[in-house]
Scaffold this active site. Structure first.
Site, PDB file in Angstrom:
ATOM      1  CG  ASP A  40      -2.905  32.103  10.777  1.00  0.00           C
ATOM      2  OD1 ASP A  40      -3.335  31.213  10.019  1.00  0.00           O
ATOM      3  OD2 ASP A  40      -3.570  32.577  11.721  1.00  0.00           O
ATOM      4  CB  SER A  85     -29.240   6.931  -4.561  1.00  0.00           C
ATOM      5  OG  SER A  85     -30.209   6.157  -5.214  1.00  0.00           O
ATOM      6  CE  LYS A 118     -27.493   6.593   3.208  1.00  0.00           C
ATOM      7  NZ  LYS A 118     -27.847   7.999   3.080  1.00  0.00           N
ATOM      8  CE  LYS A 321     -32.416   7.005   5.592  1.00  0.00           C
ATOM      9  NZ  LYS A 321     -32.050   8.178   4.821  1.00  0.00           N
TER      10      LYS A 321
HETATM   11  S1  IVH Z   1     -21.619   5.025  -1.411  1.00  0.00           S
HETATM   12  C1  IVH Z   1     -23.133   3.340  -5.162  1.00  0.00           C
HETATM   13  N1  IVH Z   1     -20.861   5.588   1.039  1.00  0.00           N
HETATM   14  O1  IVH Z   1     -25.739   8.367   0.690  1.00  0.00           O
HETATM   15  C2  IVH Z   1     -22.532   3.970  -4.000  1.00  0.00           C
HETATM   16  N2  IVH Z   1     -22.624   6.829   0.066  1.00  0.00           N
HETATM   17  O2  IVH Z   1     -28.354   7.391   0.014  1.00  0.00           O
HETATM   18  C3  IVH Z   1     -23.281   5.141  -3.524  1.00  0.00           C
HETATM   19  N3  IVH Z   1     -23.522   8.576   1.526  1.00  0.00           N
HETATM   20  O3  IVH Z   1     -25.717   9.540  -2.613  1.00  0.00           O
HETATM   21  C4  IVH Z   1     -22.571   5.945  -2.561  1.00  0.00           C
HETATM   22  N4  IVH Z   1     -22.191   8.225   3.220  1.00  0.00           N
HETATM   23  O4  IVH Z   1     -24.416  10.893  -0.868  1.00  0.00           O
HETATM   24  C5  IVH Z   1     -21.697   5.867   0.021  1.00  0.00           C
HETATM   25  N5  IVH Z   1     -20.104   6.020   3.196  1.00  0.00           N
HETATM   26  C6  IVH Z   1     -20.920   6.305   2.179  1.00  0.00           C
HETATM   27  C7  IVH Z   1     -21.878   7.320   2.270  1.00  0.00           C
HETATM   28  C8  IVH Z   1     -22.720   7.556   1.182  1.00  0.00           C
HETATM   29  C9  IVH Z   1     -23.184   8.947   2.756  1.00  0.00           C
HETATM   30  C10 IVH Z   1     -24.612   9.191   0.725  1.00  0.00           C
HETATM   31  C11 IVH Z   1     -24.267   9.495  -0.705  1.00  0.00           C
HETATM   32  C12 IVH Z   1     -25.303   8.787  -1.517  1.00  0.00           C
HETATM   33  C13 IVH Z   1     -26.395   8.622  -0.523  1.00  0.00           C
HETATM   34  C14 IVH Z   1     -27.309   7.461  -0.890  1.00  0.00           C
END
Ligand code: IVH
Length: 673
Positions: A40, A85, A118, A321
C-alpha cells in the site's frame, strides 16, 4: 523536458515496475514477498507522484485500474474467431468413445492430451496491442460479445501491460489475444452475498452468476471491489492459435505473466486422463474456486486443425463433467424462510450429512409446487445434491425397503413466520407471500417508499413501474433508480417515449430535494420524516451522520437509544455505505444547513385544523417544528394548542370539549417567532 521532470519520470516508472512485480507475485502467483502494508505504501507513493505530475500518468499505470465515470452501456464487438463451447461427457465410457473418434479421424493412436480444470466462471477474451491491454470482450453469443474493457482492467491478475522483452522471452508477438475464464473465488462470493443479504439486496445463486453480473457493471469501481480472478487458457493471433502445441501456449502465457491454472497436466494416454479426472473429483473442494469438471484437449494444434469442429464445439476438446455431489439423509422437518419479496421458501432441515467434504444441514425445496412434484413428506429419506450453487437442494425422495417413507405432509403456514401476517397465494402464482409492507427485506417496498410523494417525490414511479423494474433486475436498490436510461424504461410494458422522458425528468428533479428527504428515503428502521429532519439539521451532511456513534446521536432531538442503534447499525453495513456513496455519485443532495433548532416550544404539541390565511399546513408545521414544537394529527388531552383556521371542523369541537387551548394564526406567529 527539464531534468527534474526526467528524474521524476524515471522515479515513477521504477516505482510502477516494482508495483507490477509485486502485483504479479500476489495476484498471479499467490506468493507475495512483501506485506500488504508495504505494498500500500508503494501504491500511495506512486499515487502522490502522479497527483503532483498528472501529465506523467499513463493508462497502464497500476493506479489506473479504475477510472472515469460510469458508462451508459456496452459496445458490441465481433470476435476475431468464434468463442466456442465444449461438448460434455459424464462417464469414462463416453470419454473413451471420444478418444476412439479422435483416433479414427486423425488416423493415429499416439495422441497427447492436456488436462485442465473446468473453471466455473465465464469465458472472456483479452486483446493486447503492442503489449498493452486494449480490450476485454465477453463471450456473448460466441460470435459477438460486449466490450467490458474498463471492468476487466480492475481484475488484478490481468496485466495492464507486458514489457516487450518479457513477451519476446515468452515467444509471444506484441499484438495478441488471450482467451480464458473470469471467475469469482468462493470466499469472495460468500462474503459479498452475505453483505447483500444484510443490506436487503438481491443475492446471487452461484459465483458464476455473480461474475457475469459483476463484469457487466456500468460502474467499474463496483467491479474493482468484487475481486474477480482470471485464468488464461488460449493464445491467438489474428484469430488463429499461435503455438503448435497447447501445452506450449499455457507455458508461454505463464511466462508472460498471465495467470495460468497450475493444476494442468500433459499426458500421453486416456488412462492418465482418467487418473487426473478421478484425482480432482476428490480434491475439488480444496480449491478456492468452483470447478464443474475437467477439460481434455488434444495437445498438437496440427491435429486440432485436422479434427475441426462440430457446430459450436471443437472435436479436439471435451469436457468431463462431475456429477453433482450428492448424499442421502433423513428430512427431519420443513421450515419456512421469508425472502426480500415476501416470498415464502420451504427449507428442508436434514440430519447432518457429509457431501463432498461439507456438512449439509439444510437444503432448499424452492416452493410448494416443488414439494408436490417431489412428493416429499417430513420423515422421508432424501437425496441431497450440492452443485456449483451454494444452496444444496433436495433432488428426490428415496423409497425402498431400507428407507421407509415419512408420514407427515407439509403445509404452508397461514401466517408469515416472521411477522405473523396472513400469507397470500395469488391465483395462478406458485409462491406464497407475506404481504406485510413492514416485513423485512422488501426491496419493492423500499423503492416505493423512496419514490413516494413525501420522500423523493418521483411522480409516476408507482406500483406497476416498480414491479417491473425490480422483477427485471433493472433496479436492485434505490441508487439504481438514478442509473435508469431511456432504453431501460422503453423496454418495459406500456411505456411510451413521453412517459419514459417524464419519469427521467422526475428522477433528475428529485436530486434537488434536501438532505432530510434522502435520509428519510433510506428506509432506516425507526427513522421517520421528523427524525430525518432533526438528523439533517443536527449533522448537516450524510457524511457526518454516517460517522456518528450511538452516544452522540442521542443529543439529537427525540432520538433515543433505539433509534440511535438502528442508525449506527444501518451505516455499519458496507453495502449501505456503498449505497449512500452511489447516491452521492448520482448527484443527490447529501449536505444541508446545520440548524440550531429553537427550544421555545420544546415538549409542546400542536394540532392544525381549518385553512390558515397566510400559511399552508406544511409551512405552519415547519414554523412550529422550527421552534421545537411537535405537530400531530389528532386532538387529545395531551395536545397543548389547536391552531384553528377558517372552516375548522371536528378537531376544533374536540379541542373545546377537552378544554385544549385554541389559538389563531396570529397567536401561532407569536409563539413561534
Ligand atoms: S476451452 C474451444 N478450457 O467452459 C475451447 N474452457 O463449456 C473452449 N471453461 O465457454 C474453451 N474452464 O467458459 C476451456 N480450462 C478450460 C475451461 C473452459 C472452463 C469454460 C469456458 C467455455 C465453457 C464450455
Amino acid at each position: 523536458m527539464p531534468a527534474a521532470t526526467k528524474d521524476t519520470e524515471k522515479k515513477i516508472e521504477t516505482l510502477r515496475e516494482k508495483i507490477r512485480h509485486h502485483e504479479h507475485l500476489y495476484y498471479v502467483l499467490d506468493n507475495p514477498e512483501i506485506s500488504d502494508l508495504e505494498f500500500d505504501k508503494l501504491m500511495q507513493e506512486l499515487q502522490q507522484l502522479e497527483a503532483d505530475n498528472p501529465k506523467l500518468i499513463t493508462p497502464d499505470s497500476p493506479t489506473q485500474r479504475v477510472g472515469g465515470k460510469p458508462r451508459e452501456g456496452f459496445i458490441k464487438v465481433r470476435h476475431s474467431s468464434p468463442m466456442l463451447s465444449l461438448d460434455n461427457t459424464y462417464s469414462e465410457e463416453e470419454l473413451r468413445a471420444w478418444e476412439r473418434r479422435v483416433h479414427e479421424l486423425s488416423g493415429r493412436k499416439d495422441v497427447d492430451y492436456v488436462c485442465e480444470l473446468k473453471l466455473d466462471g465465464m469465458s472472456l477474451s483479452l486483446g493486447y496491442d503492442n503489449g498493452q491491454l486494449v480490450r476485454g470482450i465477453t463471450r456473448g453469443d460466441g460470435t459477438v460479445g460486449e466490450d467490458v474493457t474498463l471492468n476487466v482492467r480492475t481484475v488484478r491478475s490481468v496485466p495492464l501491460s507486458i514489457p516487450k522483452e518479457k513477451l519476446k522471452k515468452a515467444g509471444i508477438p506484441p499484438d495478441f489475444e488471450v482467451r480464458g475464464e473470469l471467475l469469482m473465488p468462493t470466499a469472495a462470493f460468500k462474503k459479498l452475498n452475505e453483505e447483500r443479504e444484510r443490506a436487503g439486496l438481491a443475492t446471487f445463486a452461484n459465483p458464476r452468476n455473480f461474475t457475469a453480473g459483476t463484469v457487466r457493471q456500468l460502474d467499474s469501481s463496483i467491479t474493482a471491489q468484487r475481486r474477480l480472478d482470471y485464468f488464461a487458457y488460449g493464445l491467438l493471433q489474428n484469430g488463429r492459435t499461435y503455438f503448435d502445441r497447447h501445452s506450449k501456449t499455457l507455458d508461454a502465457l505463464e511466462a508472460a505473466g498471465l495467470k495460468v491454472n497450475p493444476h494442468r497436466k500433459l499426458v500421453h494416454s486416456m488412462d492418465e486422463v482418467w487418473d487426473f479426472i478421478q484425482q480432482w473429483e476428490g480434491k475439488r473442494d480444496s480449491l478456492p474456486y468452483e470447478i464443474d469438471g475437467i477439460v481434455v484437449k488434444v495437445d498438437r494444434v496440427a491435429l486440432q486443425d485436422e479434427l475441426g469442429f462440430t457446430g459450436k464445439a471443437p472435436r479436439w476438446a471435451i469436457a468431463y463433467k462431475y456429477a453433482a455431489r450428492a448424499g442421502i439423509t433423513k428430512l427431519e422437518d420443513i421450515r419456512v424462510q421469508v425472502g426480500r419479496t415476501g416470498k415464502l421458501t420451504p427449507v428442508a432441515m436434514l440430519a447432518p450429512v457429509l457431501i463432498g467434504g461439507t456438512t449439509v444441514r439444510n437444503a432448499t425445496l424452492h416452493n410448494m409446487d416443488e414439494i408436490d412434484r417431489l412428493g416429499v413428506k417430513i420423515g422421508d429419506w432424501v437425496q441431497v445434491e450440492r452443485g456449483g450453487d451454494v444452496i444444496p437442494k433436495v433432488a428426490k425422495v428415496i423409497d425402498d425397503k431400507d428407507h421407509p417413507r415419512g408420514t407427515r405432509a407439509f403445509e404452508m403456514p397461514e401466517k408469515c413466520p416472521v411477522c405473523g401476517t396472513k400469507v397470500v397465494r395469488t391465483e395462478g402464482e406458485v409462491d406464497y407471500r407475506c404481504v406485510n409492507a413492514n416485513c423485512p427485506a422488501k426491496l419493492r417496498e423500499t423503492i416505493l417508499h423512496f419514490a413516494s410523494r413525501g420522500v423523493m417525490n418521483i411522480d409516476g414511479m408507482g406500483d406497476a413501474l416498480v414491479n417491473q423494474l425490480t422483477e427485471r433486475g433493472l433496479v436492485k436498490n434505490i441508487a439504481d433508480i438514478y442509473k435508469l436510461t431511456k432504453d431501460d424504461l422503453l423496454s418495459l410494458e406500456r411505456m411510451g417515449d413521453k412517459s419514459a422522458q417524464n419519469i427521467l425528468d422526475e428522477i433528475a428533479g428529485s436530486k434537488q430535494l434536501p438532505l432530510e428527504r434522502v435520509i428519510y428515503g433510506l428506509g432506516i428502521r425507526f427513522v421517520g420524516e421528523r427524525t430525518a429532519q432533526f438528523l439533517a439539521e443536527h449533522y448537516g451532511s450524510m457524511a457526518a451522520l454516517e460517522k456518528t456513534g450511538v452516544e452522540e446521536l442521542q443529543n439529537v432531538n427525540e432520538v433515543g437509544p433505539r433509534i440511535a442503534e438502528s442508525i449506527v447499525e444501518f451505516f455499519s453495513i458496507p453495502a449501505n455505505r456503498k449505497l449512500v456513496e452511489r447516491l452521492h455519485e448520482a448527484g443527490l443532495t447529501l449536505s444541508g444547513q446545520k440548524k440550531q433548532r429553537g427550544t421555545k416550544l420544546a415538549g409542546k404539541t400542536f394540532v392544525l385544523t381549518g385553512t390558515l390565511a397566510k400559511y399552508t399546513r406544511d409551512e405552519a408545521k415547519k414554523m412550529i417544528e422550527g421552534a421545537g414544537g411537535k405537530v400531530t394529527g389528532s386532538v387529545s388531552k395531551k395536545t397543548d394548542y389547536v391552531v384553528a383556521g377558517a372552516d375548522a371542523g371536528s378537531k376544533l369541537e374536540k379541542a373545546n370539549q377537552l378544554g385544549v387551548s385554541v389559538i389563531d394564526e396570529k397567536e401561532m406567529e407569536k409563539l413561534t417567532g
